[in-house]
Design a protein around this motif. Structure first.
Motif, mmCIF file in Angstrom:
data_model
loop_
_atom_site.group_PDB
_atom_site.id
_atom_site.type_symbol
_atom_site.label_atom_id
_atom_site.label_comp_id
_atom_site.label_asym_id
_atom_site.label_seq_id
_atom_site.Cartn_x
_atom_site.Cartn_y
_atom_site.Cartn_z
ATOM 1 N N GLU A 153 0.836 -1.204 0.000
ATOM 2 C CA GLU A 153 0.000 0.000 0.000
ATOM 3 C C GLU A 153 0.879 1.265 0.000
ATOM 4 O O GLU A 153 0.595 2.227 -0.712
ATOM 5 N N ASN A 157 0.882 4.036 -2.964
ATOM 6 C CA ASN A 157 0.725 5.478 -2.753
ATOM 7 C C ASN A 157 1.850 6.270 -3.417
ATOM 8 O O ASN A 157 1.604 7.334 -3.975
ATOM 9 N N LYS A 160 0.943 6.305 -7.070
ATOM 10 C CA LYS A 160 -0.256 7.068 -7.431
ATOM 11 C C LYS A 160 -0.121 8.555 -7.137
ATOM 12 O O LYS A 160 -0.623 9.384 -7.874
ATOM 13 N N HIS A 161 0.517 8.897 -6.017
ATOM 14 C CA HIS A 161 0.404 10.276 -5.520
ATOM 15 C C HIS A 161 1.709 11.079 -5.471
ATOM 16 O O HIS A 161 1.673 12.291 -5.419
ATOM 17 N N ASP A 184 10.016 8.319 -0.021
ATOM 18 C CA ASP A 184 10.059 8.883 -1.375
ATOM 19 C C ASP A 184 10.454 10.357 -1.336
ATOM 20 O O ASP A 184 10.328 11.025 -0.315
ATOM 21 N N PHE A 189 2.595 15.649 1.374
ATOM 22 C CA PHE A 189 1.216 16.090 1.616
ATOM 23 C C PHE A 189 1.021 16.371 3.098
ATOM 24 O O PHE A 189 1.883 16.068 3.919
ATOM 25 N N HIS A 200 -10.767 7.288 1.310
ATOM 26 C CA HIS A 200 -9.345 6.973 1.182
ATOM 27 C C HIS A 200 -8.933 6.204 2.423
ATOM 28 O O HIS A 200 -8.756 6.781 3.487
ATOM 29 N N GLY A 202 -6.341 3.797 2.535
ATOM 30 C CA GLY A 202 -5.017 3.174 2.489
ATOM 31 C C GLY A 202 -4.198 3.431 3.744
ATOM 32 O O GLY A 202 -3.617 2.502 4.325
ATOM 33 N N LEU A 203 -4.172 4.678 4.180
ATOM 34 C CA LEU A 203 -3.374 5.035 5.359
ATOM 35 C C LEU A 203 -3.940 4.353 6.603
ATOM 36 O O LEU A 203 -3.196 3.786 7.408
HETATM 37 N N1 LIG Z 1 3.644 8.949 -0.843
HETATM 38 C C1 LIG Z 1 2.716 9.925 -0.963
HETATM 39 N N2 LIG Z 1 3.003 11.079 -1.619
HETATM 40 C C2 LIG Z 1 2.085 12.060 -1.749
HETATM 41 N N3 LIG Z 1 0.836 11.985 -1.264
HETATM 42 C C3 LIG Z 1 0.466 10.871 -0.607
HETATM 43 C C4 LIG Z 1 1.379 9.785 -0.414
HETATM 44 N N4 LIG Z 1 0.745 8.822 0.290
HETATM 45 C C5 LIG Z 1 -0.506 9.279 0.521
HETATM 46 N N5 LIG Z 1 -0.680 10.507 -0.014
HETATM 47 C C6 LIG Z 1 -1.909 11.341 0.092
HETATM 48 O O1 LIG Z 1 -2.748 10.813 1.102
HETATM 49 C C7 LIG Z 1 -4.018 10.508 0.582
HETATM 50 C C8 LIG Z 1 -4.615 9.309 1.295
HETATM 51 O O2 LIG Z 1 -3.927 8.111 0.957
HETATM 52 P P1 LIG Z 1 -4.713 6.734 1.048
HETATM 53 O O3 LIG Z 1 -5.383 6.673 2.387
HETATM 54 O O4 LIG Z 1 -3.758 5.638 0.724
HETATM 55 O O5 LIG Z 1 -5.848 6.866 -0.044
HETATM 56 P P2 LIG Z 1 -5.790 6.719 -1.642
HETATM 57 O O6 LIG Z 1 -4.463 6.170 -2.022
HETATM 58 O O7 LIG Z 1 -6.919 5.785 -1.939
HETATM 59 O O8 LIG Z 1 -6.034 8.109 -2.161
HETATM 60 C C9 LIG Z 1 -3.804 10.327 -0.897
HETATM 61 O O9 LIG Z 1 -4.977 10.580 -1.625
HETATM 62 C C10 LIG Z 1 -2.726 11.341 -1.179
HETATM 63 O O10 LIG Z 1 -3.273 12.633 -1.324
#
Ligand SMILES: Nc1ncnc2c1ncn2[C@@H]1O[C@H](COP(=O)(O)OP(=O)(O)O)[C@@H](O)[C@H]1O
Ligand SMILES: [Mg+2]
Length: 244
Positions: A153, A157, A160-161, A184, A189, A200, A202-203
């Motif tokens: 997970e 992240n 994706k982000h 990373d 954020f 959301h 994941g966290l």
């Molecule tokens: N490594 C990362 N770099 C930048 N932003 C992150 C990272 N991990 C998480 N985020 C931010 O935290 C939010 C919540 O993450 P998560 O709970 O995993 O939900 P999701 O991945 O489904 O959006 C993400 O939408 C993103 O904005």
């Protein structure tokens, strides 16, 4: 430089109260649920491999034979297109199988499975990685799979982000358990805002998995300064012993 507030759960704090015993029981129960879920996933992955993928592969072979018997180029073209669709489906099934239960986890262990995941990320994005695997022995399979799921997970992240150029992952034996860090150099954020976001999970899921396993999980991030996820899971059952 402003640092994001770390979100931390530490369920290893010694406490001999009834509440603690109950939470230990709850953890044991949750642990069983986690194992049952992984077992189920493993079975489905095996079925996809032994059944669906095999069957589709046979279809693809038959189509290739059939193509040779076609006389017009239109017919050959049509069969080729059907075969392409079948091959595409096989690829998707393989990906599904990989997500359900990465074969490398059983075959080659945690470090190798994470390397496969990171290799895939690198092939499909512009993100480089380094992996520092200092584990001299493999965690028990229940702990191994939880470590993998949480790291998966965290890496998802990053994909994706983060818009990162580089992600560093390291695995180390620490105390009576295992610590993983996923760091990373991406956009970062505001942790306080994003952990509350609806939809959301994941966290929260990473946090919860670590807690159920009797370990801890933290995230530290600041806008423009990258993100660091760090977690530790104890050897199996060490979490219960920690409470006395
Ligand atoms: N490594 C990362 N770099 C930048 N932003 C992150 C990272 N991990 C998480 N985020 C931010 O935290 C939010 C919540 O993450 P998560 O709970 O995993 O939900 P999701 O991945 O489904 O959006 C993400 O939408 C993103 O904005
Ligand atoms: Mg996520």
């Amino acid at each position: 430089m402003a640092r994001g507030r770390p979100l931390q759960v530490d369920s290893t704090t010694p406490d001999r109260s009834l509440a603690h015993r109950q939470s230990a029981e709850r953890r044991t129960l949750m642990g069983r649920l986690v194992r049952a879920r992984e077992e189920e996933r493993r079975k489905i992955a095996a079925d996809i491999h032994d059944d669906s993928i095999q069957a589709m592969t046979v279809v693809s072979m038959r189509l290739q034979q059939l193509r040779k018997h076609m006389t017009t180029s239109e017919q050959k073209e049509l069969i080729a297109r059907i075969d392409e669709a079948v091959v595409e489906s096989i690829t998707r099934l393989r990906e599904l199988m990989f997500d359900l239960r990465p074969p490398a986890l059983d075959r080659a262990g945690l470090g190798a499975a994470l390397r496969e995941l990171l290799d895939r990320m690198r092939a499909e994005t512009d993100i480089e990685f380094s992996l520092d695997d200092r584990l001299s022995r493999e965690p028990s399979s229940a702990v191994q799979v939880e470590l993998y799921r949480i790291a998966q997970e965290a890496i998802a992240n990053v994909r994706k982000h983060s818009k990162a150029g580089l992600v560093k992952v390291d695995l180390q034996r620490v105390q009576q358990g295992y610590r993983i860090r996923v760091i990373d150099d991406g956009v970062g954020f505001d942790v306080a805002i994003h952990t509350e976001e609806r939809g959301h999970i994941g966290l929260l899921d990473m946090n919860e998995r670590a807690m159920i396993a009797g370990g801890w999980w933290t995230i530290e991030s600041h806008v423009g300064g990258g993100t660091e996820v760090e977690f530790w899971l104890p050897d199996e059952r060490a979490g219960d012993a920690a409470g006395g």
